[in-house]
Design a protein around this motif. Structure first.
Motif, PDB file in Angstrom:
ATOM      1  N   HIS A   1      -4.116   2.114  -0.966  1.00  0.00           N
ATOM      2  CA  HIS A   1      -3.518   1.997   0.363  1.00  0.00           C
ATOM      3  C   HIS A   1      -3.775   0.590   0.918  1.00  0.00           C
ATOM      4  CE1 HIS A   1      -3.290   6.254  -0.385  1.00  0.00           C
ATOM      5  NE2 HIS A   1      -2.425   6.346   0.612  1.00  0.00           N
ATOM      6  N   THR A   2      -2.994   0.242   1.936  1.00  0.00           N
ATOM      7  CA  THR A   2      -2.973  -1.131   2.456  1.00  0.00           C
ATOM      8  C   THR A   2      -4.367  -1.651   2.843  1.00  0.00           C
ATOM      9  OG1 THR A   2      -0.736  -0.700   3.232  1.00  0.00           O
ATOM     10  CG2 THR A   2      -1.881  -2.587   4.214  1.00  0.00           C
TER      11      THR A   2
ATOM     12  N   GLY B   1       0.811  -1.206   0.000  1.00  0.00           N
ATOM     13  CA  GLY B   1       0.000   0.000   0.000  1.00  0.00           C
ATOM     14  C   GLY B   1       0.848   1.260   0.000  1.00  0.00           C
TER      15      GLY B   1
END
Ligand code: TUI
Length: 314
Positions: free
Chosen positions: A150-151, A139
């Motif tokens: 993102h993660t 991410g």
């Protein structure tokens, strides 16, 4: 202690990778992490192919545990490095910043476990079809070259899409982040920034000091206009870089040449005008400590949190 299928596949004790950070991840750090039961990784970004070969040989002296090499695919010597790791008998590779397709056949034939770092479901599916052993879903909280997702959103989407193990990366720094990643469907986590502060990490002391002093808002992504977004600590360098990008009279080549060598200067010389690549969780790194303590804190912390999660939430 926590285990997952990736431990058996790679012969490691804990499902924890150390990020293969450019110029930073050398034999000293990788062997310390591998000796602590994680997977240490050596970066292919160093003073040329022979310097990376020397780090691989040094790492073999320093540990009898599995370790790997991270290959930065956009580097001019990527092809040379790709062949050198086969010559050196490296058994685990991660790749970054591109598609490893051109090298997959050669690496698979050599019996290498190939674990590409990906930033999208599409590339995860592509590399799975090419025979990847696992994927690192990274991410944009991470340091260095970043993707768009993102993660929190990337990891579950990749975990749903592929059958091979998923290693979550980006914004993971302690047991809480690791526990969250396991719940999102990851089989392991990769941690970069916190290992910069490991005692065995050979970066200049100024780099460690900046990481330890960083706050939550200390990083910035520059390079989007060039197609190479990079997250680093806010410094006079990143400030000037961002200003150059915003100025239409500055040519992309000028900005690129301004950036050349800046990471190496930060890592090796602690140059205040260098580029200090780091992830968003730099603000959570409070001290320098042995790599073994970092591994134990992340894995032990995740185990504790996961075992307590039920009682905490009722
Ligand atoms: O590669 C990284 N992080 C890096 S590489 C690096 S070296 C550097 N030095 C100076 C200036 C800039 C960089 C520093 N940090 N992470 C792995 C990663 N790979 N993150 C995102 C990706 C990625 C992105 C797009 C992988 C594949 C991809 O798609 C390419 C394609 O062909 O589809």
């Amino acid at each position: 202690m926590i285990k997952s299928r990736i431990c058996e596949i790679l012969g490691i004790e804990y499902p924890l990778f150390q990020g293969g950070m450019a110029w930073i991840a050398d034999a000293s750090l990788a062997s310390a992490v591998s000796n602590a039961g994680g997977l240490g990784l050596i970066s292919s970004i160093n003073a040329g192919t022979e310097a990376v070969r020397a780090e691989i040989r040094k790492c073999k002296e320093l540990t009898d545990k599995p370790f790997g090499v991270n290959i930065m695919l956009q580097a001019p010597n990527a092809g040379e490095i790709a062949r050198m790791v086969v010559e050196e008998g490296v058994k685990i590779l991660t790749t970054g910043a591109g598609s490893p397709a051109p090298y997959m056949e050669m690496w698979k034939e050599a019996g290498i476990s190939v674990i590409p770092v990906i930033a999208s479901v599409a590339l995860a599916l592509k590399v799975q079809a090419l025979g990847a052993t696992a994927v690192v879903a990274e991410g944009a909280e991470s340091g260095g070259h970043v993707g768009e997702l993102h993660t929190m959103a990337l990891v579950p989407q990749v975990a749903d899409a592929v059958d091979i193990p998923v290693i979550a990366a980006g914004g993971i720094c302690d047991g809480r982040g690791a526990a969250a990643a396991f719940i999102l469907g990851a089989d392991a986590v990769q941690v970069g920034t916190r290992f910069i502060a490991a005692d065995e990490c050979t970066v200049h002391q100024n780099y460690k000091d900046r990481i330890v002093k960083a706050s939550d808002i200390s990083t910035i992504v520059t390079g989007k206009t060039l197609g190479h977004p990079v997250r680093s600590l806010k410094t006079p360098f990143s400030n000037t870089f961002a200003k150059m990008e915003a100025d239409p009279s500055v040519k992309p080549e000028e900005i690129l040449s301004f950036g050349t060598g800046a990471l190496r200067r930060a890592v090796k010389e602690g140059d205040p005008d260098g580029s200090y690549m780091a992830g968003e969780c730099a603000g959570m790194v409070k001290r320098t400590e042995p790599a073994r303590d970092i591994v134990a804190d992340i894995i032990g912390g995740a185990e504790r949190i996961l075992s307590e999660a039920g009682s905490r939430l009722v």
